[in-house]
Design an enzyme around this catalytic site. Structure first.
Site, PDB file in Angstrom:
ATOM      1  N   LYS A   1       0.821  -1.217   0.000  1.00  0.00           N
ATOM      2  CA  LYS A   1       0.000   0.000   0.000  1.00  0.00           C
ATOM      3  C   LYS A   1       0.859   1.274   0.000  1.00  0.00           C
ATOM      4  O   LYS A   1       2.055   1.224   0.217  1.00  0.00           O
ATOM      5  CB  LYS A   1      -0.938  -0.022   1.214  1.00  0.00           C
TER       6      LYS A   1
HETATM    7  C1  LIG Z   1      -9.982  -2.539  -1.632  1.00  0.00           C
HETATM    8  C2  LIG Z   1      -9.361  -3.250  -0.474  1.00  0.00           C
HETATM    9  N1  LIG Z   1     -10.026  -3.297   0.689  1.00  0.00           N
HETATM   10  C3  LIG Z   1      -9.514  -3.909   1.761  1.00  0.00           C
HETATM   11  C4  LIG Z   1      -8.284  -4.513   1.722  1.00  0.00           C
HETATM   12  C5  LIG Z   1      -7.783  -5.233   2.929  1.00  0.00           C
HETATM   13  O1  LIG Z   1      -6.667  -4.610   3.480  1.00  0.00           O
HETATM   14  P1  LIG Z   1      -5.819  -5.346   4.594  1.00  0.00           P
HETATM   15  O2  LIG Z   1      -4.935  -6.317   3.915  1.00  0.00           O
HETATM   16  O3  LIG Z   1      -5.051  -4.245   5.272  1.00  0.00           O
HETATM   17  O4  LIG Z   1      -6.767  -5.997   5.515  1.00  0.00           O
HETATM   18  C6  LIG Z   1      -7.552  -4.488   0.545  1.00  0.00           C
HETATM   19  C7  LIG Z   1      -6.232  -5.127   0.491  1.00  0.00           C
HETATM   20  O5  LIG Z   1      -5.633  -5.362  -0.491  1.00  0.00           O
HETATM   21  C8  LIG Z   1      -8.099  -3.840  -0.578  1.00  0.00           C
HETATM   22  O6  LIG Z   1      -7.446  -3.798  -1.739  1.00  0.00           O
END
Ligand SMILES: Cc1ncc(COP(=O)(O)O)c(C=O)c1O
Length: 409
Positions: free
Chosen positions: A185
């Site tokens: 990210k």
């Molecule tokens: C659009 C979206 N929402 C939520 C997430 C979940 O993030 P995390 O891995 O920090 O839980 C991601 C992760 O790639 C994502 O791309």
């Protein structure tokens, strides 16, 4: 472990400040949730304009807690997008509520407000929009719908730390804004997330639920303030962020703008280089918005390119260029088909995007030489394949004339 000249997709740009801070944290004797997490929360809230921020272990955790803190559960419907990571949908399900999908706009790839409106029932209690790839959703329309129907808004800002819509920052429109600091990210803590809210009571509930449901500031129980008793007041979760992670996040956040500018530069280089290729390119950012430039995606339509999306992925990888797919549409996954009867073809825009999309490297860590390699790789793979040459081995080393068709999505 990738070989040294492999371009790792989404490789984070980690600099001396983070490394030194992590070492200091390790040496401090306090690596769990503590003062560095508090500092990261404070700086994140200031970056977003003085909201309340709670650091957690992931964006998935952030969304799960937000759906709970919004008071949603069994029998409540939450409308979200089929063009997202499974986490957006899982968070709703884990909270006991029911996800309902509304198809995306084919150009912006973001949830289409008209589709949202069409799916509202007496059970609908919230909308969970995703600012996909870093492009802001049409928040005027979504806020209007939420207001008319008395709905909460929980923003999935996993791609959208720097995103703005009409002068307002992503994550500050709804009741909750949820951010990801996963390894790929724009700001990373390895794994990590943040909830942003304007309501102090919501913040307190989220912090409590993130640490087993233990009463206020339980993380301080081993600090130099002396042992503090705590009480468990709800059955919570283990979703807290560690100081070790925040040590990375504090310095990553301080460099958020310079990293954004570098990604914007790469984005523009890709746009120029691919303008004549027979692939779909990202739509221009809408006026009066700021794109977060989290993902640069091209659409590979085999009928136009002569190469399937999946063989394009293989060729790029064979040429030492890491690529991604964000994402197959949610209804492609068996678990949701079984649980909700969803079919990809019922969400045709998301289905088409999910079957054609490829994400190219867009990390601020990319060197100019690596950006040139990605460009050459895309150009030669498409021109080799569209001329019907061998599909074995990378087409990336083959130089040939660019095809002339252009399609912008
Ligand atoms: C659009 C979206 N929402 C939520 C997430 C979940 O993030 P995390 O891995 O920090 O839980 C991601 C992760 O790639 C994502 O791309």
């Amino acid at each position: 472990m990738p070989q040294s000249d492999f371009i790792v997709f989404g490789a984070p740009k980690i600099e001396r400040e983070e490394i030194d801070e992590v070492v200091r944290c390790l040496e401090s004797g306090w690596i769990g949730t503590g003062p560095r997490v508090a500092q990261f929360e404070k700086e994140f809230a200031i970056y977003k304009g003085e909201f309340y921020a709670a650091a957690v272990s992931s964006c998935t955790a952030a969304m799960h807690l937000s759906v709970l803190a919004a008071g949603l559960g069994h029998g409540d419907e939450v409308i979200t997008t089929p063009m997202t990571f499974c986490a957006s949908v899982n968070a709703i399900i884990h909270a006991g509520a029911t996800p309902v999908l509304a198809d995306v706009d084919p150009l912006t790839m973001n949830i289409d407000p008209a589709e949202v409106e069409a799916r509202i029932t007496h059970r609908t209690k919230a909308i969970l929009p995703v600012h996909f790839t870093g492009r802001p959703c049409n928040m005027d329309a979504l806020l209007g719908i939420a207001q008319r129907h008395g709905l909460k808004i929980i923003e999935d800002c996993a791609h959208a730390i720097e995103t703005e819509y009409r002068g307002r920052k992503a994550g500050t429109f709804g009741d909750f804004g949820c951010f990801s600091f996963y390894a790929t990210k724009n700001v990373t803590t390895g794994e990590g997330g943040m909830v942003l809210t304007r309501n102090e009571a919501d913040l307190a509930r989220i912090k409590m639920l993130a640490l087993h449901g233990m009463s206020k500031d339980a993380w301080k129980r081993f600090s130099d303030e002396g042992y503090k008793h705590y009480f468990v007041v709800e059955t919570g979760f283990k979703y807290n962020m560690m100081d070790l992670q925040a040590a990375l996040g504090i310095h990553q956040l301080r460099r958020v703008e310079s990293n954004w500018r570098r990604r914007e530069e790469i984005w523009k280089q890709y746009n120029d280089a691919f303008a004549d290729l027979p692939v779909g390119l990202p739509a221009e950012p809408e006026p009066d918005t700021r794109h977060g430039y989290h993902l640069y995606t091209i659409l590979i339509d085999e009928a136009r390119t002569g190469v399937s999306r999946d063989s394009f992925l293989e060729a790029m990888t064979a040429g030492d260029i890491g690529v991604g797919v964000h994402y197959l549409s949610v209804p492609e996954h068996p678990v949701y088909q079984e649980q909700f009867g969803w079919r990809p073809e019922d969400y045709p825009n998301a289905m088409r995007i999910g079957r054609q999309t490829v994400s190219l490297p867009l990390s601020a860590k990319l060197t100019d030489a690596e950006v040139s390699r990605v460009i050459a790789g895309v150009q030669s793979t498409l021109s080799v394949r569209s001329k019907g040459r061998s599909t074995n081995g990378p087409g990336l080393r083959h130089e040939s004339k660019k095809p002339t068709l252009a399609l912008r999505v």
